[in-house]
Design a protein around this motif. Structure first.
Motif, mmCIF file in Angstrom:
data_model
loop_
_atom_site.group_PDB
_atom_site.id
_atom_site.type_symbol
_atom_site.label_atom_id
_atom_site.label_comp_id
_atom_site.label_asym_id
_atom_site.label_seq_id
_atom_site.Cartn_x
_atom_site.Cartn_y
_atom_site.Cartn_z
ATOM 1 N N THR A 168 -5.401 4.366 0.742
ATOM 2 C CA THR A 168 -4.754 3.924 -0.490
ATOM 3 C C THR A 168 -4.393 5.135 -1.347
ATOM 4 O O THR A 168 -4.888 6.242 -1.132
ATOM 5 C CB THR A 168 -5.683 3.013 -1.308
ATOM 6 N N VAL B 222 0.847 -1.200 0.000
ATOM 7 C CA VAL B 222 0.000 0.000 0.000
ATOM 8 C C VAL B 222 0.880 1.247 0.000
ATOM 9 O O VAL B 222 0.638 2.197 -0.751
ATOM 10 C CB VAL B 222 -0.985 0.007 1.200
ATOM 11 N N VAL C 186 -4.573 -4.234 4.533
ATOM 12 C CA VAL C 186 -3.137 -4.123 4.238
ATOM 13 C C VAL C 186 -2.525 -5.486 4.583
ATOM 14 O O VAL C 186 -1.966 -5.677 5.659
ATOM 15 C CB VAL C 186 -2.469 -2.993 5.059
#
Length: 136
Positions: A44, A15, A124
């Motif tokens: 993001t 990410v 994540v």
């Protein structure tokens, strides 16, 4: 200290490498009438683009540092609100008891202590931290 530890781990994630952001104390509208400011949050790269255009975005991952003064009802209400708004993972960090409750829904929790790995998945997936690392 907890924020610095997270940052060291976050910069190793996909990410982050794709342009995502790890931040602290950022306002986020969780409903048309409610704004929250999670202690820690991850967005993001796509969300960052929308934020720069002035659009509200709901973080994919948030963490709240829970103090002994926090009321359980308030903590639970906020947890449910985060998930209704679209947060994928919520961590409740308890520095005094050195544990982390990792939620992937309001009813699905993993309790992490010591060497137990706290995961950021599914938001994540490659964010993984041993609970004891947060309190060292």
């Amino acid at each position: 200290i907890i924020q610095a530890v997270f940052l060291r781990y976050f910069i190793q994630t996909s990410v982050f490498k794709e342009g995502g952001l790890f931040t602290a104390e950022t306002d986020m509208d969780t409903s048309p009438v409610q704004t929250r400011r999670p202690d820690l949050a991850i967005y993001t790269a796509g969300q960052i683009r929308h934020i720069k255009q002035g659009e509200n975005q709901v973080a994919i991952w948030v963490a709240e540092v829970i103090s002994p003064n926090d009321k359980a009802e308030d903590v639970n209400r906020k947890l449910e609100e985060y998930f209704r708004a679209g947060v994928q993972v919520v961590w409740h960090i308890f520095p005094h008891s050195q544990k982390v409750d990792v939620y992937t829904s309001p009813d699905d929790v993993t309790i992490c202590r010591g060497k137990t790995i706290c995961s950021g998945a599914p938001a994540v997936p490659d964010l993984q931290i041993a609970a004891e690392t947060l309190f060292a």
